[in-house]
Motif scaffolding. Sequence first.
Motif, short mmCIF file in Angstrom:
data_model
loop_
_atom_site.label_atom_id
_atom_site.label_comp_id
_atom_site.label_asym_id
_atom_site.label_seq_id
_atom_site.Cartn_x
_atom_site.Cartn_y
_atom_site.Cartn_z
N VAL A 206 -78.71 -24.92 -4.88
CA VAL A 206 -80.09 -24.85 -4.98
C VAL A 206 -80.49 -25.17 -6.25
CG1 VAL A 206 -82.34 -23.68 -4.58
CG2 VAL A 206 -80.83 -23.46 -3.03
N GLN B 49 -84.27 -20.09 0.44
CA GLN B 49 -83.48 -19.95 -0.51
C GLN B 49 -83.81 -20.00 -2.03
OE1 GLN B 49 -79.75 -21.89 -0.15
NE2 GLN B 49 -80.11 -23.00 1.56
N ASN C 284 -77.22 -19.27 -7.06
CA ASN C 284 -77.20 -20.38 -5.92
C ASN C 284 -77.02 -21.69 -6.67
OD1 ASN C 284 -77.37 -21.77 -3.77
ND2 ASN C 284 -78.87 -20.55 -2.69
N ARG D 223 -79.03 -27.16 -8.28
CA ARG D 223 -78.85 -28.52 -8.51
C ARG D 223 -80.19 -29.19 -7.98
NH1 ARG D 223 -73.64 -30.20 -5.52
NH2 ARG D 223 -74.53 -32.29 -5.75
N LEU D 224 -80.97 -28.56 -7.02
CA LEU D 224 -82.17 -29.32 -6.46
C LEU D 224 -83.39 -29.15 -7.62
CD1 LEU D 224 -82.42 -27.96 -3.01
CD2 LEU D 224 -81.80 -30.08 -3.46
N MET D 225 -83.17 -28.26 -8.33
CA MET D 225 -84.16 -27.97 -9.29
C MET D 225 -84.00 -29.06 -10.65
SD MET D 225 -85.70 -25.33 -8.12
CE MET D 225 -85.37 -25.87 -6.57
N GLY D 226 -82.80 -29.92 -10.39
CA GLY D 226 -82.71 -30.71 -11.52
C GLY D 226 -81.46 -30.33 -12.55
N VAL E 156 -83.99 -35.78 -8.34
CA VAL E 156 -85.01 -35.18 -8.43
C VAL E 156 -85.81 -35.62 -9.53
CG1 VAL E 156 -85.74 -32.78 -9.43
CG2 VAL E 156 -83.78 -32.78 -7.93
N LEU F 292 -86.49 -31.28 -2.77
CA LEU F 292 -86.21 -30.65 -1.62
C LEU F 292 -86.67 -29.26 -1.27
CD1 LEU F 292 -84.95 -30.53 1.37
CD2 LEU F 292 -82.70 -30.41 0.22
N MET G 160 -80.75 -36.16 -1.02
CA MET G 160 -80.72 -35.49 -2.29
C MET G 160 -79.26 -35.56 -2.79
SD MET G 160 -83.63 -34.39 -2.69
CE MET G 160 -83.30 -33.53 -4.03
N SER G 161 -78.41 -36.47 -2.33
CA SER G 161 -77.15 -36.78 -2.98
C SER G 161 -76.10 -35.52 -2.84
CB SER G 161 -77.03 -37.06 -4.08
OG SER G 161 -77.04 -38.57 -4.37
N TYR G 162 -76.27 -34.82 -1.94
CA TYR G 162 -75.30 -33.77 -1.60
C TYR G 162 -74.09 -34.33 -1.01
CZ TYR G 162 -77.66 -29.41 -2.74
OH TYR G 162 -78.64 -28.39 -3.45
N PRO H 245 -85.51 -26.18 0.50
CA PRO H 245 -84.24 -25.92 1.59
C PRO H 245 -84.48 -25.11 2.81
CG PRO H 245 -84.03 -24.93 -0.59
CD PRO H 245 -85.13 -25.65 -0.79
N LEU I 259 -87.06 -30.31 -15.29
CA LEU I 259 -86.59 -31.43 -15.93
C LEU I 259 -87.84 -32.21 -16.63
CD1 LEU I 259 -84.67 -33.30 -13.19
CD2 LEU I 259 -83.83 -32.41 -15.36
N LYS J 110 -85.08 -21.66 -21.34
CA LYS J 110 -84.97 -22.27 -20.15
C LYS J 110 -83.37 -22.59 -19.80
CE LYS J 110 -87.06 -26.69 -18.79
NZ LYS J 110 -87.73 -27.93 -19.27
N THR K 158 -77.47 -35.61 -7.84
CA THR K 158 -78.87 -34.86 -7.39
C THR K 158 -79.96 -34.61 -8.45
OG1 THR K 158 -77.30 -33.51 -5.76
CG2 THR K 158 -79.48 -32.83 -6.20
N GLU K 159 -79.46 -34.33 -9.75
CA GLU K 159 -80.46 -34.07 -10.72
C GLU K 159 -81.24 -35.23 -11.03
OE1 GLU K 159 -77.20 -33.24 -11.30
OE2 GLU K 159 -76.80 -34.51 -13.29
N GLU L 262 -80.14 -33.50 3.17
CA GLU L 262 -79.25 -33.35 2.10
C GLU L 262 -78.60 -34.81 1.41
OE1 GLU L 262 -78.09 -28.62 2.88
OE2 GLU L 262 -76.64 -30.23 3.32
#
Lengths: 245, 294
Positions: free
Chosen positions: B176, A96, B173, B178-181, A84, A90, A52-54, A92, A113, B162, A80-81, A49
């Motif tokens: 998560v 999730q 969530n 944020r994990l998608m960008g 990515v 990641l 990923m910059s959490y 997770p 993105l 989108k 975080t974005e 994490e």
Amino acid sequence: MSQLILDVAHVDVSIGKTHILKNISFSVHKGEVVALIGANGAGKTTTLETIMSYNKVQKGSITYQKDESDTKIDITHIPTEKVVSHGISLCPEGRQVFASLSVAENIRIGSYLRRNRSEVEEDLEYVHHLFPILHERQHQKAGSLSGGEQMMLAVARALMSRPTLLLLDEPSLGLAPLFVERIFSMLEQIHKDGTSILLVEQNAAKALDIADRAYVLEIGRIAMSGSGTQLKNNSEVQKAYLGVV
Amino acid sequence: MYVTEIFINGLIQGSLYALIAIGFTMIYGILRLINFAHGDVIMIGAFINIGLLKMSVPWPIAIACVLVLGAFIGFVIDKVAFYPMRDAPQVTGFIASLALSLLIQNLGILLFTAQPKNFSLPDFFRENIIVGGVKVTFLSIIIIFSSIILLALLLLFVHKTKMGVAMRATAENMRVARLMGIKVNTVIMVAFMIGSALAAYAGMLWGGRYGQVDPLMGFLPGLKAFVAAVIGGVGSIAGAAIGGYLLGFSEILFVGLLPGRMSGYRDAFVFGLLILILLFMPNGILGKSEEQRA
């Protein structure tokens, strides 16, 4: 050795008042599978994490270089974005997936993105080829999938950003042994197809089997490192993580 | 004839609640924040429209302006009041929304005085059309159809675009997402903008229906729309719409069916019914329990 993709150098992380990562250093090279193994609470998830910059890094730095021709970038303090978008993804802990979204939407959103549509379609075909069951169930809600299928979906979703480096947090957690086998053979396939992998696992035996190199994390410190085979044959590792008496 | 009349009135009242409830539900869905200032956007929308009509802006353009300015107000509310405390506990946001609500109301009193103001739409809005043997004003037709169109557009947005899918993912969530960008702050901003645009538009219709507006007019409709969102299952857009129509219909029905001397207790009956619904469906009609969300 090949080009360095990820370089974590002397990183310290505290969450609240708890000092979790203490002077952590490790690296991932292009084309490698690197495993982080360790007990519960060793800081494995926190490490991923933090990449990923959490989490805020108090000391140290994390640098990343996508390709030899690209410049090295410091990703320690970027959102975080951005991480990515540079090519790190990641998958997770605990899968999730977005339970209320359809399987297809979950996969698509992994490519959030990306602008190049034809590349996205290519990758869509690729993940459908890897996980045909997801194509069959594309209209189903992700929440209705079994645990193993959700794991596949989470990996597929993470792949849709076309990562250079894929981080996986305990992919085997809570899965039936048969599924664990399948997930690990998928990972080998993904690795063969050119994605570098940083894998966090409690199932140390499986992780060391596929890892080129591995690090052992103990209460926030790197206690040992070496090639997968070296660690597998190390008597301390055998005692602590592989259940060999 | 009487039934048609009740049906149409229920539709009108329900449309207004549905439009307002959407904003509550979108923001709660993502931030788990009950934004009490949302009701006051209704008032702002109504006053914007008064200003526009004074400047004799043609009404279709006025509608567009109310939607755009409403969205802008949502943007400002998010940036000024909620963005700075994104990582604060939920209760902080709730208190901020109360403060913001008081601020907007008192600013309204300062600028426009607490006296109700006449709200007169161009005359042809009051012209009658006969539908099923009942006289209906052109305004009523506009309220009913524009609400349905806006709700349909919104559902298309959240399911087919989108940004819409990103919004649903973020609501489920945020970490998560944020994990998608996904830039969750942008998603939240868009949710505030859409919710406020719809509330401002509802304010304009509300003013047109009741003929007068005042700086505190947003409070009660806001509160009721919040209840509608809860009944529908807070966090669900379709639920908010259903809750809004249900609330609208039951209000009109209770007034229509109760004997005259009881109709003053309309709200008590309506809320009694809603409590009954929540007893059997504690998460609202389309709501999911928090455990299922996880």
